[in-house]
Design a protein around this motif. Structure first.
Motif, PDB file in Angstrom:
ATOM      1  N   LEU A  19       0.862  -1.180   0.000  1.00  0.00           N
ATOM      2  CA  LEU A  19       0.000   0.000   0.000  1.00  0.00           C
ATOM      3  C   LEU A  19       0.898   1.230   0.000  1.00  0.00           C
ATOM      4  O   LEU A  19       1.745   1.386   0.865  1.00  0.00           O
ATOM      5  CB  LEU A  19      -0.891   0.033   1.242  1.00  0.00           C
ATOM      6  CG  LEU A  19      -1.896  -1.080   1.400  1.00  0.00           C
ATOM      7  CD1 LEU A  19      -2.731  -0.856   2.657  1.00  0.00           C
ATOM      8  CD2 LEU A  19      -2.793  -1.175   0.191  1.00  0.00           C
ATOM      9  N   GLU A 119      -4.323   3.659   1.447  1.00  0.00           N
ATOM     10  CA  GLU A 119      -4.394   3.719   2.908  1.00  0.00           C
ATOM     11  C   GLU A 119      -5.821   3.629   3.440  1.00  0.00           C
ATOM     12  O   GLU A 119      -6.056   3.102   4.512  1.00  0.00           O
ATOM     13  CB  GLU A 119      -3.689   4.966   3.456  1.00  0.00           C
ATOM     14  CG  GLU A 119      -4.276   6.290   3.018  1.00  0.00           C
ATOM     15  CD  GLU A 119      -3.728   6.815   1.710  1.00  0.00           C
ATOM     16  OE1 GLU A 119      -3.975   7.985   1.416  1.00  0.00           O
ATOM     17  OE2 GLU A 119      -3.066   6.069   0.969  1.00  0.00           O
ATOM     18  N   ALA A 122      -6.821  -0.125   4.058  1.00  0.00           N
ATOM     19  CA  ALA A 122      -5.988  -1.016   4.867  1.00  0.00           C
ATOM     20  C   ALA A 122      -6.807  -2.051   5.626  1.00  0.00           C
ATOM     21  O   ALA A 122      -6.445  -3.218   5.679  1.00  0.00           O
ATOM     22  CB  ALA A 122      -5.125  -0.202   5.825  1.00  0.00           C
ATOM     23  N   GLU A 131       3.090  -1.330   4.131  1.00  0.00           N
ATOM     24  CA  GLU A 131       2.576   0.013   3.890  1.00  0.00           C
ATOM     25  C   GLU A 131       3.775   0.943   3.713  1.00  0.00           C
ATOM     26  O   GLU A 131       4.695   0.933   4.529  1.00  0.00           O
ATOM     27  CB  GLU A 131       1.698   0.475   5.051  1.00  0.00           C
ATOM     28  CG  GLU A 131       0.461  -0.388   5.224  1.00  0.00           C
ATOM     29  CD  GLU A 131      -0.403   0.018   6.400  1.00  0.00           C
ATOM     30  OE1 GLU A 131      -0.154   1.087   7.010  1.00  0.00           O
ATOM     31  OE2 GLU A 131      -1.348  -0.729   6.705  1.00  0.00           O
ATOM     32  N   HIS A 133       4.597   4.838   3.333  1.00  0.00           N
ATOM     33  CA  HIS A 133       4.073   6.194   3.481  1.00  0.00           C
ATOM     34  C   HIS A 133       5.173   7.175   3.084  1.00  0.00           C
ATOM     35  O   HIS A 133       6.230   7.202   3.706  1.00  0.00           O
ATOM     36  CB  HIS A 133       3.638   6.456   4.926  1.00  0.00           C
ATOM     37  CG  HIS A 133       2.655   5.472   5.446  1.00  0.00           C
ATOM     38  ND1 HIS A 133       1.305   5.564   5.168  1.00  0.00           N
ATOM     39  CD2 HIS A 133       2.805   4.356   6.206  1.00  0.00           C
ATOM     40  CE1 HIS A 133       0.676   4.548   5.752  1.00  0.00           C
ATOM     41  NE2 HIS A 133       1.562   3.807   6.383  1.00  0.00           N
TER      42      HIS A 133
END
Length: 183
Positions: A19, A119, A122, A131, A133
């Motif tokens: 993600l 996000e 999730a 994930e 970011h």
């Protein structure tokens, strides 16, 4: 961002879900291009904003075939909910409508899913995922923005990015150490 994508691609296995989140211009597509390069994808990796999902073919580090499903979830999860429907159900319905629900619930042995703007999904996705970011602080220094013809500031692709890798699930917690050790 591209080099980090290449490094992480070296850790990927079939069934992995990534993600990817960050503001516009943070480098999500550049990171995705690194994943594609690391998976030896021959096709160009471009943002799937208007198609929502693209399927690309390459191979893993060990030479086995790999399928990269690159998803842009920016337009998924709109505001139109059925009475009593929560956001997770709405997202799952939208994923089903584009044929991604089964692939996300049970990815095949050679498939990797890379979802930009994922996000908000999730809770609805795989229990094991990485994930990523990306934070791109707005530049405060003079010259960090370029001026447009109307005198307005415009973001450039310059600047430092901060990337936070969040491994969810035991397999990713073990593998992510290899990315950090390689720095």
């Amino acid at each position: 961002m591209r080099a980090l994508g290449i490094r992480i691609a070296g850790l990927l296995r079939g069934g992995d879900v990534l993600l990817l989140s960050g503001p516009l211009g943070a480098g999500k597509t550049t990171f995705a291009q690194g994943i594609g390069a690391g998976l030896h994808v021959d096709e160009p990796v471009v943002s799937p904003t208007f198609t929502i999902a693209r399927e690309l073919h390459g191979r893993f580090a060990d030479g086995t075939p790999a399928t990269l499903i690159h998803v842009d979830a920016y337009r998924l999860g709109g505001n139109a909910y059925a009475p009593g429907q929560d956001s997770v159900d709405r997202l799952l319905d939208e994923l089903e409508s584009i044929g991604l629900d089964e692939e996300l619930e049970n990815p095949s042995d050679n498939t990797v899913i890379l979802m930009e703007w994922g996000e908000q999904m999730a809770a609805a996705l795989a229990d094991e995922r990485l994930e990523i970011h990306i934070c791109r602080p707005l530049p405060a220094a003079p010259g960090a923005h370029s001026e447009t013809d109307d005198g307005m500031s415009e973001l450039t692709s310059d600047g430092t990015r901060t990337v936070k890798l969040v491994p969810v699930g035991e397999p990713w917690q073990q593998r992510i150490g290899r990315v950090i050790d390689a720095q």
